[in-house]
Write an enzyme that holds these catalytic residues in place. Structure first.
Site, PDB file in Angstrom:
ATOM      1  N   ASP A   8       4.121 -22.046 -10.822  1.00  0.00           N
ATOM      2  CA  ASP A   8       5.272 -21.169 -10.655  1.00  0.00           C
ATOM      3  C   ASP A   8       6.486 -22.114 -10.212  1.00  0.00           C
ATOM      4  OD1 ASP A   8       7.008 -18.931 -10.567  1.00  0.00           O
ATOM      5  OD2 ASP A   8       6.685 -18.729  -8.185  1.00  0.00           O
ATOM      6  N   ASP A  10      10.046 -20.514  -8.935  1.00  0.00           N
ATOM      7  CA  ASP A  10      10.699 -19.721  -7.700  1.00  0.00           C
ATOM      8  C   ASP A  10      10.030 -19.488  -6.507  1.00  0.00           C
ATOM      9  OD1 ASP A  10      13.455 -19.969  -8.947  1.00  0.00           O
ATOM     10  OD2 ASP A  10      12.787 -18.303 -10.472  1.00  0.00           O
ATOM     11  N   ASP A 135       3.873 -17.721  -5.780  1.00  0.00           N
ATOM     12  CA  ASP A 135       4.109 -16.934  -4.750  1.00  0.00           C
ATOM     13  C   ASP A 135       3.977 -15.421  -4.817  1.00  0.00           C
ATOM     14  OD1 ASP A 135       6.653 -17.243  -6.113  1.00  0.00           O
ATOM     15  OD2 ASP A 135       7.370 -16.003  -4.317  1.00  0.00           O
TER      16      ASP A 135
HETATM   17 MG   LIG Z   1       7.732 -17.251  -7.729  1.00  0.00          MG
END
Ligand SMILES: [Mg+2]
Length: 179
Positions: A8, A10, A135
């Site tokens: 990922d 961000d 996340d």
């Molecule tokens: Mg993310």
């Protein structure tokens, strides 16, 4: 065939949270510490009257420019790329104006990963990599292979995922697999 890892952007390799915090201070004069964000999205952590501005901010084209790289992400991903096929998978469809900045950012910081390995998507359940480092619990929920939850203040309350605290922990996780 080499195993593949989807990563990922961000709050996994790009420090989006620090951008939110510095912008919020500049715009509203309020300093939010990362500790105050435990278990909350940035949207939920700010004062109610600021939420629409907070929601709008990542839609600005320059939001994703000049984000800091999360500590050790470059070195560890470069190391992993020797043994695994690395893909960057961002749910960029949530912020369509972010595509050029995200592309530039990846080219700048990860020149050793081919742009052919960038996946700008929405639903990460369609990814067919062996691992996903992310996340966001919701993306791991949809992912059918092995998911690793990259620690961020907003996900601190989850215990039902394989968690990696930082990029050194990612390196250790994959080092153990190969022994
Ligand atoms: Mg993310």
């Amino acid at each position: 065939m080499r195993a593949s890892i989807a990563i990922d952007m961000d709050d996994t390799v790009a420090d989006t949270l620090s951008r939110h915090i510095s912008w919020y201070k500049q715009r509203f004069g309020i300093v939010l510490a990362k500790e105050q964000l435990a278990g909350k999205s940035f949207y939920d952590a700010v004062q109610k009257e600021h939420r629409s501005a907070v929601q709008q901010h990542p839609h600005e084209a320059d939001f994703f420019d000049q984000l800091d790289v999360i500590d050790n992400a470059v070195e560890v991903i470069q190391h992993l790329s020797q043994s695994y096929d690395i893909f960057f998978a961002s749910a960029a469809m949530e912020y369509p104006s972010s595509f050029p900045a995200k592309y530039r950012w990846l080219r700048q910081h990860f020149p050793f990963i081919s742009p052919m390995n960038y996946i700008f998507c929405g639903y990460k359940g369609m990814l067919n990599c062996d691992y996903l480092i992310d996340d966001s619990p919701r993306h791991l929920d949809n992912f059918k292979q092995t998911g690793l939850l990259f620690s961020a203040p907003h996900n601190s309350q989850y215990s039902n995922y394989q968690r990696v605290q930082n990029w050194q922990a990612v390196k250790s996780y994959f080092a153990k697999l190969s022994t």
